[in-house]
Design an enzyme around this catalytic site. Structure first.
Site, short mmCIF file in Angstrom:
data_model
loop_
_atom_site.label_atom_id
_atom_site.label_comp_id
_atom_site.label_asym_id
_atom_site.label_seq_id
_atom_site.Cartn_x
_atom_site.Cartn_y
_atom_site.Cartn_z
N HIS A 215 49.58 29.01 -15.27
CA HIS A 215 49.62 30.50 -14.19
C HIS A 215 49.81 29.99 -12.95
CE1 HIS A 215 48.58 32.40 -17.87
NE2 HIS A 215 48.50 33.44 -17.53
N ASP B 20 53.13 31.53 -16.07
CA ASP B 20 53.40 32.62 -15.95
C ASP B 20 52.53 33.28 -14.43
OD1 ASP B 20 53.89 32.78 -18.65
OD2 ASP B 20 52.49 34.02 -19.43
ZN LIG Z 1 50.21 37.04 -17.31
#
Ligand SMILES: [Zn+2]
Length: 263
Positions: free
Chosen positions: A203, A58
């Site tokens: 991430h 992400d």
């Molecule tokens: Zn996020």
């Protein structure tokens, strides 16, 4: 890991209404008028068979870390999902094109990573539509998967998902990599959560075009990359294979065990 993940078609959709997010049983009490329209509920597992998992990344794309993640995935012939923020897409379109060109899935993670519950329905729609447009502008087809920042799937975002043909994707394993707990800790947490159907939250970037790094992290995702280099071959050795949710029917839905820790 629950063993009833086979198929939950009836529970995958909820009626739109004020009670739609309060629980799976809430829709039964909703007024008939509010049940006229069906919206999806966030999926926490991928429905792809035994020993199949999904890796997700992400807050990118990042010009520094996304290519490193892609290199590791390519070395192991693994495909993943990248939930991108529209503002980063505009800054780094070449990275988005590489993600797609190497067979990965590009998902929508809003424009600027807000808490969607704080926004009006119109602003939620704008966050999502602008990101769809930013991705298609790079030449990559429009996303069909959506993940809300912080797992904050406001009712409005699920309505927009229905309108735009997006499936809301949550997660089942959150190693909290964005807080940089150490690559060994990240890897241990992923390995501990590995299971059939698991969706792992990672991430590769920082929301806000690297100008708004996660508190305490400085936007440094090197631990995420190092952890991936460690746990991915271990999972493969254990017999796991990897897929992306868009390649399969909707999986089990519900509330992720550690929400709302994720970013
Ligand atoms: Zn996020």
């Amino acid at each position: 890991m629950p063993q009833t993940r086979r198929s939950l078609p009836r529970r995958h959709f909820l009626a739109v209404g004020a009670t739609a997010l309060l629980g799976l049983g809430a829709s039964a009490a909703a007024p008939a008028a509010a049940r006229a329209r069906l919206v999806p509920t966030p999926e926490t597992e991928v429905n792809a068979g035994s020993m199949v998992m999904a890796l997700t990344f992400d807050d990118g794309p990042s010009p520094q870390y996304t290519p490193q993640v892609l290199d590791v995935l390519r070395a192991h012939s693994v495909h993943a999902t990248f939930f991108v923020c529209g503002d980063n897409v505009g800054l780094y379109p070449d990275v988005v094109r590489r993600i797609a060109a190497e067979g990965h899935t590009v998902g929508n993670h809003t424009w600027s990573h807000p808490h969607l519950s704080d926004l009006s329905a119109a602003d939620v729609r704008d966050q999502m539509q602008r990101t769809q447009d930013a991705v298609t502008k790079t030449g990559v087809h429009a996303p069909v998967l959506f993940r809300a920042p912080y797992g904050d799937f406001a009712a409005a975002s699920l309505t927009v998902c229905a309108d735009l043909g997006l499936r809301p994707i949550s997660w089942s394993v959150d190693p909290t990599d964005w807080a940089n707990p150490g690559s060994g800790t990240i890897a241990d947490r992923v390995l501990a959560g590995a299971a059939t159907g698991a969706i792992v939250l990672n991430h590769d970037g920082t929301e806000g075009g690297d100008s708004d790094p996660a508190p305490g992290s400085g936007g440094d995702r090197s631990q995420t990359v190092a952890a991936l280099k460690s746990y991915l071959p271990a999972l493969i050795e254990a017999g796991y294979t990897f897929t992306t949710p868009d390649a399969h029917p909707p999986g089990r839905s519900g509330v992720p065990p550690q929400a709302p820790a994720g970013r």
